[in-house]
Design a protein around this motif. Structure first.
Motif, PDB file in Angstrom:
ATOM      1  N   GLU A  68      69.715 -42.498 -70.287  1.00 25.14           N
ATOM      2  CA  GLU A  68      70.999 -42.396 -70.288  1.00 25.14           C
ATOM      3  C   GLU A  68      71.775 -42.908 -71.846  1.00 25.14           C
ATOM      4  N   LEU A  69      70.902 -43.986 -72.415  1.00 25.23           N
ATOM      5  CA  LEU A  69      71.284 -44.226 -73.761  1.00 25.23           C
ATOM      6  C   LEU A  69      71.046 -43.067 -74.821  1.00 25.23           C
ATOM      7  N   ILE A  70      70.042 -42.234 -74.437  1.00 22.32           N
ATOM      8  CA  ILE A  70      69.911 -41.136 -75.599  1.00 22.32           C
ATOM      9  C   ILE A  70      70.745 -39.895 -75.419  1.00 22.32           C
ATOM     10  N   GLU A  71      71.363 -40.083 -74.022  1.00 20.61           N
ATOM     11  CA  GLU A  71      72.653 -38.962 -73.733  1.00 20.61           C
ATOM     12  C   GLU A  71      73.716 -39.297 -74.357  1.00 20.61           C
ATOM     13  N   ALA A  72      74.088 -40.733 -74.223  1.00 16.83           N
ATOM     14  CA  ALA A  72      75.102 -41.349 -74.710  1.00 16.83           C
ATOM     15  C   ALA A  72      75.078 -41.196 -76.185  1.00 16.83           C
ATOM     16  N   LEU A  73      73.991 -41.509 -76.883  1.00 21.05           N
ATOM     17  CA  LEU A  73      74.056 -41.359 -78.465  1.00 21.05           C
ATOM     18  C   LEU A  73      74.050 -40.152 -78.863  1.00 21.05           C
ATOM     19  N   ALA A  74      73.469 -39.135 -78.491  1.00 23.69           N
ATOM     20  CA  ALA A  74      73.490 -37.710 -78.644  1.00 23.69           C
ATOM     21  C   ALA A  74      74.892 -37.186 -78.763  1.00 23.69           C
ATOM     22  N   LYS A  75      75.932 -37.623 -77.660  1.00 20.21           N
ATOM     23  CA  LYS A  75      77.062 -37.363 -77.492  1.00 20.21           C
ATOM     24  C   LYS A  75      78.016 -37.819 -78.728  1.00 20.21           C
ATOM     25  N   ASP A  76      77.709 -39.137 -78.822  1.00 15.08           N
ATOM     26  CA  ASP A  76      78.365 -40.079 -79.965  1.00 15.08           C
ATOM     27  C   ASP A  76      78.163 -39.329 -81.423  1.00 15.08           C
ATOM     28  N   MET A  77      76.922 -38.782 -81.607  1.00 12.94           N
ATOM     29  CA  MET A  77      76.459 -38.016 -82.718  1.00 12.94           C
ATOM     30  C   MET A  77      77.257 -36.658 -82.876  1.00 12.94           C
ATOM     31  N   GLY A  78      77.640 -36.241 -81.698  1.00 16.65           N
ATOM     32  CA  GLY A  78      78.429 -34.915 -82.022  1.00 16.65           C
ATOM     33  C   GLY A  78      77.275 -33.628 -81.469  1.00 16.65           C
ATOM     34  N   TYR A  79      76.302 -34.064 -80.920  1.00 11.70           N
ATOM     35  CA  TYR A  79      75.463 -33.125 -80.252  1.00 11.70           C
ATOM     36  C   TYR A  79      75.945 -32.383 -79.049  1.00 11.70           C
ATOM     37  N   LYS A  80      76.016 -31.286 -79.055  1.00 10.73           N
ATOM     38  CA  LYS A  80      76.601 -30.589 -77.586  1.00 10.73           C
ATOM     39  C   LYS A  80      75.547 -30.650 -76.453  1.00 10.73           C
ATOM     40  N   LYS A  81      74.259 -30.637 -77.050  1.00 13.33           N
ATOM     41  CA  LYS A  81      73.258 -30.740 -75.654  1.00 13.33           C
ATOM     42  C   LYS A  81      72.148 -31.830 -76.246  1.00 13.33           C
ATOM     43  N   CYS A  82      71.664 -32.348 -75.166  1.00 13.54           N
ATOM     44  CA  CYS A  82      70.647 -33.206 -75.392  1.00 13.54           C
ATOM     45  C   CYS A  82      69.397 -32.871 -74.560  1.00 13.54           C
ATOM     46  N   THR A  83      68.288 -32.513 -74.898  1.00 13.96           N
ATOM     47  CA  THR A  83      67.367 -31.871 -74.238  1.00 13.96           C
ATOM     48  C   THR A  83      66.080 -32.791 -74.154  1.00 13.96           C
ATOM     49  N   ILE A  84      65.453 -33.159 -72.918  1.00 16.39           N
ATOM     50  CA  ILE A  84      64.343 -33.856 -72.801  1.00 16.39           C
ATOM     51  C   ILE A  84      63.066 -33.355 -72.351  1.00 16.39           C
ATOM     52  N   LYS A  85      62.098 -33.441 -73.165  1.00 14.76           N
ATOM     53  CA  LYS A  85      60.823 -32.951 -73.003  1.00 14.76           C
ATOM     54  C   LYS A  85      59.716 -33.910 -72.862  1.00 14.76           C
ATOM     55  N   ASN A  86      59.177 -33.735 -71.759  1.00 12.63           N
ATOM     56  CA  ASN A  86      58.190 -34.562 -71.095  1.00 12.63           C
ATOM     57  C   ASN A  86      56.697 -34.292 -71.691  1.00 12.63           C
ATOM     58  N   MET A  87      56.090 -35.412 -72.264  1.00 10.99           N
ATOM     59  CA  MET A  87      54.800 -35.313 -72.821  1.00 10.99           C
ATOM     60  C   MET A  87      53.937 -36.611 -72.751  1.00 10.99           C
ATOM     61  N   GLY A  88      52.813 -36.297 -72.989  1.00 15.63           N
ATOM     62  CA  GLY A  88      51.969 -37.717 -72.962  1.00 15.63           C
ATOM     63  C   GLY A  88      52.331 -38.769 -73.914  1.00 15.63           C
ATOM     64  N   PHE A  89      52.110 -40.138 -73.681  1.00 21.30           N
ATOM     65  CA  PHE A  89      52.795 -40.967 -74.658  1.00 21.30           C
ATOM     66  C   PHE A  89      52.017 -40.874 -75.961  1.00 21.30           C
ATOM     67  N   ASP A  90      50.798 -40.519 -75.828  1.00 22.08           N
ATOM     68  CA  ASP A  90      50.049 -40.632 -77.280  1.00 22.08           C
ATOM     69  C   ASP A  90      50.378 -39.124 -78.031  1.00 22.08           C
ATOM     70  N   ALA A  91      50.945 -38.291 -77.301  1.00 20.55           N
ATOM     71  CA  ALA A  91      51.416 -36.932 -78.270  1.00 20.55           C
ATOM     72  C   ALA A  91      52.706 -37.044 -78.670  1.00 20.55           C
ATOM     73  N   LEU A  92      53.557 -38.228 -78.460  1.00 20.64           N
ATOM     74  CA  LEU A  92      54.985 -38.524 -79.045  1.00 20.64           C
ATOM     75  C   LEU A  92      55.211 -38.524 -80.355  1.00 20.64           C
ATOM     76  N   ILE A  93      54.349 -39.377 -81.072  1.00 20.80           N
ATOM     77  CA  ILE A  93      54.796 -39.676 -82.428  1.00 20.80           C
ATOM     78  C   ILE A  93      53.934 -38.417 -83.124  1.00 20.80           C
ATOM     79  N   PRO A  94      52.999 -37.717 -82.882  1.00 21.99           N
ATOM     80  CA  PRO A  94      52.593 -36.496 -83.553  1.00 21.99           C
ATOM     81  C   PRO A  94      53.624 -35.473 -83.431  1.00 21.99           C
TER      82      PRO A  94
END
Ligand code: ARG
Length: 267
Positions: A68-94
């Motif tokens: 919910e925080l990133i949704e609100a942040l994306a909106k505040d930053m002017g993005y029209k859409k915030c898409t969430i992708k699900n992946m392994g924790f160790d795959a996120l930084i790469p």
């Protein structure tokens, strides 16, 4: 008549272009990072981490404080859409570093080690590690009692790094892909303890885990969560920090915090 139609056509076109330029969309400034002018913010997370990121009941849709925080942040930053992708924790930084994701929001602790690889937003949540054992266990009362014991952790986490150091004291570490699986192993008696983030373990206990598990000892560490950004996008880091300030000022941050943690954020 033909001329008039042409003139009108040109006029409509010109007006259209003008409208596109000053409409609600995001306007590029000279030399600005294109990641800031896109319509869609692509966010990565590993959703076995309630109350920060987890699937809604009987649904694939994700919810939680981070979501919910990133949704609100994306909106505040002017993005029209915030898409969430699900992946392994160790795959996120790469994935952030090769631009498959714009940001990773996944209860990430800001560490010196990670700062060598990525940028972080300003801290948005105060956390730390804790220890959970089975309810009937009487011999593990603190971290000092883990010699010769089996500990479950989630791969790539600060909990895993902490447990790694206990190996020299004779502890055995079992690594799992998700945080849920680590807790499951405690229930199944495959391990004696779980080391993970305190708020996540507290939530797990409150949601029924306390039928067979309990938290012991004092907090093992003090950690701050931050949003992960690629070093290629320092302007995105600045924009996120500014929007976090905005949400802290306009009450949105406090509202989300209270909703998920049942108390006001410590000042
Ligand atoms: N705070 C810990 C870390 O940064 C654990 C985060 C795990 N997050 C998750 N969504 N599973 O290593």
């Amino acid at each position: 008549m033909k001329k008039l139609t042409l003139l009108l056509g040109v006029l409509v076109l010109a007006l259209g272009l003008l409208a596109a330029g000053c409409g609600g969309g995001k306007k590029a400034e000279k030399g600005q990072d294109p990641v800031l002018t896109k319509d869609e913010l692509i966010v990565g997370t590993e959703p076995s981490f309630a109350p920060f990121e987890f699937p809604k009941e009987n649904s694939k849709e994700l919810t939680g404080f981070d979501m919910e925080l990133i949704e609100a942040l994306a909106k505040d930053m002017g993005y029209k859409k915030c898409t969430i992708k699900n992946m392994g924790f160790d795959a996120l930084i790469p994935a952030v570093n090769n631009d498959n994701l714009d940001v990773a929001v996944s209860g990430f602790t800001i560490t010196e080690e990670r700062k060598k690889q990525v940028l972080f937003s300003q801290p948005y949540y105060k956390s730390g590690l804790a220890l959970v054992v089975r309810k009937e266990n009487a011999d593990i009362r603190s971290i000092d009692d883990l010699g010769g014991k089996k500990i479950a952790v989630q791969i790539g986490t600060t909990g895993a790094m902490y447990a790694e150091k206990l190996k020299s004291k004779g502890a055995e570490v079992k690594t799992f892909n998700t945080s849920d699986l680590a807790c499951m192993e405690l229930k199944n008696k495959g391990v004696d303890a779980v080391i993970s983030d305190r708020p996540v373990l507290q939530y797990f206990l409150a949601q029924g885990g306390n039928a067979y598990a309990k938290m012991v000892g004092k907090a093992l560490s003090a950690e701050d969560y931050g949003i992960v950004i690629s070093k290629k996008h320092p302007e995105l880091q600045k924009a996120l920090d500014k929007s976090l300030d905005n949400l802290k000022q306009n009450g949105t941050y406090d509202k989300l915090y209270e909703k998920w943690f049942g108390e006001k954020p410590a000042k």
